[in-house]
Design a protein around this motif. Sequence first.
Motif, PDB file in Angstrom:
ATOM      1  N   LEU A 138       0.947  -1.290   0.357  1.00  0.00           N
ATOM      2  CA  LEU A 138       0.051  -0.100   0.061  1.00  0.00           C
ATOM      3  C   LEU A 138       0.736   1.245   0.112  1.00  0.00           C
ATOM      4  CD1 LEU A 138      -2.712   1.373   0.108  1.00  0.00           C
ATOM      5  CD2 LEU A 138      -2.260   0.888   2.577  1.00  0.00           C
ATOM      6  N   LEU A 139       2.144   1.188   1.024  1.00  0.00           N
ATOM      7  CA  LEU A 139       3.053   2.420   1.016  1.00  0.00           C
ATOM      8  C   LEU A 139       4.002   2.271  -0.015  1.00  0.00           C
ATOM      9  CD1 LEU A 139       4.408   4.265   2.289  1.00  0.00           C
ATOM     10  CD2 LEU A 139       6.171   2.893   2.801  1.00  0.00           C
ATOM     11  N   MET A 140       3.876   1.767  -1.052  1.00  0.00           N
ATOM     12  CA  MET A 140       4.810   1.745  -2.857  1.00  0.00           C
ATOM     13  C   MET A 140       3.358   2.448  -3.680  1.00  0.00           C
ATOM     14  SD  MET A 140       7.873   0.838  -2.116  1.00  0.00           S
ATOM     15  CE  MET A 140       7.843   1.259  -0.147  1.00  0.00           C
ATOM     16  N   ASP A 141       2.646   1.736  -3.503  1.00  0.00           N
ATOM     17  CA  ASP A 141       1.251   2.463  -4.149  1.00  0.00           C
ATOM     18  C   ASP A 141       0.934   3.760  -4.413  1.00  0.00           C
ATOM     19  OD1 ASP A 141      -1.137   1.884  -6.062  1.00  0.00           O
ATOM     20  OD2 ASP A 141      -2.004   1.928  -4.300  1.00  0.00           O
ATOM     21  N   HIS A 142       1.092   4.299  -2.569  1.00  0.00           N
ATOM     22  CA  HIS A 142       1.039   5.579  -2.568  1.00  0.00           C
ATOM     23  C   HIS A 142       1.675   6.451  -2.819  1.00  0.00           C
ATOM     24  CE1 HIS A 142      -2.413   5.064   0.979  1.00  0.00           C
ATOM     25  NE2 HIS A 142      -2.987   4.382  -0.451  1.00  0.00           N
ATOM     26  N   LEU A 143       3.594   5.796  -2.616  1.00  0.00           N
ATOM     27  CA  LEU A 143       4.217   6.949  -3.198  1.00  0.00           C
ATOM     28  C   LEU A 143       4.338   6.883  -4.572  1.00  0.00           C
ATOM     29  CD1 LEU A 143       7.353   4.919  -0.602  1.00  0.00           C
ATOM     30  CD2 LEU A 143       6.292   7.338   0.005  1.00  0.00           C
ATOM     31  N   GLY A 144       3.649   5.990  -5.089  1.00  0.00           N
ATOM     32  CA  GLY A 144       3.783   5.814  -6.824  1.00  0.00           C
ATOM     33  C   GLY A 144       2.530   7.100  -7.291  1.00  0.00           C
ATOM     34  N   ASN A 145       1.810   7.189  -6.160  1.00  0.00           N
ATOM     35  CA  ASN A 145       0.849   8.261  -6.972  1.00  0.00           C
ATOM     36  C   ASN A 145       1.513   9.735  -6.086  1.00  0.00           C
ATOM     37  OD1 ASN A 145      -1.254   6.950  -8.237  1.00  0.00           O
ATOM     38  ND2 ASN A 145      -1.717   6.258  -6.424  1.00  0.00           N
ATOM     39  N   SER A 146       2.111   9.878  -5.138  1.00  0.00           N
ATOM     40  CA  SER A 146       2.984  11.326  -5.138  1.00  0.00           C
ATOM     41  C   SER A 146       2.431  11.549  -3.444  1.00  0.00           C
ATOM     42  CB  SER A 146       3.129  12.489  -6.078  1.00  0.00           C
ATOM     43  OG  SER A 146       3.677  11.617  -7.167  1.00  0.00           O
ATOM     44  N   THR A 147       1.425  11.086  -3.444  1.00  0.00           N
ATOM     45  CA  THR A 147       1.026  11.101  -1.410  1.00  0.00           C
ATOM     46  C   THR A 147       1.464   9.781  -0.502  1.00  0.00           C
ATOM     47  OG1 THR A 147      -0.148  12.504  -0.233  1.00  0.00           O
ATOM     48  CG2 THR A 147      -0.965  10.990  -1.924  1.00  0.00           C
ATOM     49  N   ALA A 148       1.211   9.931   0.765  1.00  0.00           N
ATOM     50  CA  ALA A 148       1.035   9.085   0.959  1.00  0.00           C
ATOM     51  C   ALA A 148       0.482   9.882   2.539  1.00  0.00           C
ATOM     52  CB  ALA A 148       2.293   7.884   1.236  1.00  0.00           C
ATOM     53  N   ASP A 149       0.380   8.354   3.581  1.00  0.00           N
ATOM     54  CA  ASP A 149      -0.205   9.320   5.190  1.00  0.00           C
ATOM     55  C   ASP A 149      -0.525   7.913   5.847  1.00  0.00           C
ATOM     56  OD1 ASP A 149      -3.330   8.232   4.665  1.00  0.00           O
ATOM     57  OD2 ASP A 149      -3.022   9.504   3.737  1.00  0.00           O
ATOM     58  N   CYS A 150      -0.005   8.064   7.048  1.00  0.00           N
ATOM     59  CA  CYS A 150      -0.237   7.657   8.169  1.00  0.00           C
ATOM     60  C   CYS A 150      -0.710   7.914   9.846  1.00  0.00           C
ATOM     61  CB  CYS A 150       0.589   6.122   8.709  1.00  0.00           C
ATOM     62  SG  CYS A 150       2.035   7.006   9.200  1.00  0.00           S
ATOM     63  N   PRO A 151      -1.716   7.148  10.521  1.00  0.00           N
ATOM     64  CA  PRO A 151      -1.817   7.380  11.713  1.00  0.00           C
ATOM     65  C   PRO A 151      -0.928   8.402  12.790  1.00  0.00           C
ATOM     66  CG  PRO A 151      -3.048   5.883  11.233  1.00  0.00           C
ATOM     67  CD  PRO A 151      -1.588   6.323  10.503  1.00  0.00           C
ATOM     68  N   GLY A 152      -0.990   8.874  13.036  1.00  0.00           N
ATOM     69  CA  GLY A 152       0.168   9.251  14.639  1.00  0.00           C
ATOM     70  C   GLY A 152       0.953   9.760  13.705  1.00  0.00           C
ATOM     71  N   GLU A 153       2.198   9.454  14.828  1.00  0.00           N
ATOM     72  CA  GLU A 153       3.578  10.626  14.003  1.00  0.00           C
ATOM     73  C   GLU A 153       4.989   8.849  13.794  1.00  0.00           C
ATOM     74  OE1 GLU A 153       6.579  14.214  15.196  1.00  0.00           O
ATOM     75  OE2 GLU A 153       5.705  12.912  16.987  1.00  0.00           O
ATOM     76  N   ASN A 154       4.970   9.349  12.155  1.00  0.00           N
ATOM     77  CA  ASN A 154       5.964   8.175  12.116  1.00  0.00           C
ATOM     78  C   ASN A 154       7.264   8.235  12.324  1.00  0.00           C
ATOM     79  OD1 ASN A 154       7.080   5.683  10.277  1.00  0.00           O
ATOM     80  ND2 ASN A 154       4.928   5.291   9.737  1.00  0.00           N
ATOM     81  N   HIS A 155       7.978   7.869  13.764  1.00  0.00           N
ATOM     82  CA  HIS A 155       9.156   8.520  13.339  1.00  0.00           C
ATOM     83  C   HIS A 155      10.059   7.626  12.324  1.00  0.00           C
ATOM     84  CE1 HIS A 155       7.996   8.721  17.730  1.00  0.00           C
ATOM     85  NE2 HIS A 155       7.081  10.183  17.178  1.00  0.00           N
ATOM     86  N   GLU A 156       9.481   6.553  11.768  1.00  0.00           N
ATOM     87  CA  GLU A 156      10.775   5.451  11.344  1.00  0.00           C
ATOM     88  C   GLU A 156      10.661   5.822   9.223  1.00  0.00           C
ATOM     89  OE1 GLU A 156      12.643   3.106  12.411  1.00  0.00           O
ATOM     90  OE2 GLU A 156      11.440   3.016  14.521  1.00  0.00           O
ATOM     91  N   TRP A 157       9.675   6.527   9.098  1.00  0.00           N
ATOM     92  CA  TRP A 157       9.637   7.531   8.900  1.00  0.00           C
ATOM     93  C   TRP A 157      10.789   8.362   8.476  1.00  0.00           C
ATOM     94  CZ3 TRP A 157       4.442   8.272   6.283  1.00  0.00           C
ATOM     95  CH2 TRP A 157       3.460   7.143   6.043  1.00  0.00           C
ATOM     96  N   LEU A 158      10.168   9.859   8.976  1.00  0.00           N
ATOM     97  CA  LEU A 158      11.538  10.681   9.877  1.00  0.00           C
ATOM     98  C   LEU A 158      12.983  10.331   9.539  1.00  0.00           C
ATOM     99  CD1 LEU A 158      11.210  13.519   9.995  1.00  0.00           C
ATOM    100  CD2 LEU A 158      11.342  12.331  12.498  1.00  0.00           C
TER     101      LEU A 158
END
Length: 299
Positions: A138-158
């Motif tokens: 799902l993340l790969m699909d959203h990144l391919g569409n130039s936007t992604a999100d998740c609940p809360g604060e995602n420290h690992e992404w940061l």
Amino acid sequence: MTTRETESVPQPQPQPHRIQSRPKLFLKTLFAVLTGVTAFFAIGALDEDSGGRWQWTMAVVLGYATLIVQLLVGFGERLEAVQEGQNRRIRELYGKVDGLVPRSDEVTRLGLGYARVGEQGADIVKAFAEEELGRLALLMDHLGNSTADCPGENHEWLIDLTKCARRTLYATSTSVDRDFWSSEPARRYLVAQEAAIKSRGVEIRRVFLVDEESDVTAGLYQLRELQRTLGIDARIAVRALLQPAARMASLNGFVVFDGELCYETEPDIRVMPAKTTLKMTREQVEERISRFNMLWEAT
């Protein structure tokens, strides 16, 4: 309606595939009729005692059988063509994947690991693997569409985005994430920033935003100085002292990586990080860069 008006009205054009299919169907039907006629006379010549009803029955049966066989052969040929087209598109897709994935060894590891879980893992492990694989897809699909999100604060992404940065990291830090700086993820975040500065020459700027001058505490000064010792160009901005345009630019905390991707947190009614969003469209990123520059110049 006049003759001129009649001539000017565009007439519907038959579809090319229909034009091509009509002669083929006519020829198949004609061949089936000829087969039936031939069978009729052949049966009559071979068995003169056979009744006319038997001749007609066999002729019709053979004619229909011939037509059905031809239609089945044609259907099989079309089915093979469709399958070949699908296989060709699949091969093209895999070719694109091979060309777009520079670290194909990681993709291979993912596939092999998932296969081992399927062979040896317990039911709960298999279910967890399915859940994580679905999340990644799902993340790969959203990144391919130039936007992604998740609940809360995602420290690992940061932290991972900091490890990937090669040029710049421009960040704002609001009161929403003030407690974050004393957490374990913040320690790893700062380690990743220090490595980015020393090993890759990444320029890191951070603006700490507070509402009033009274919010500029000794602890905030210490946090700023700590980050400066790591090579981070950190400043403090007081919203109450900013010009109206700059004050409006300081709503949510965000980080812009390499001028190409924006990591942004949105607070809830309790002023806690409720959502993390990755934005990658040129308009969104440029707007956040403009916000940051406005705040930076106002400090």
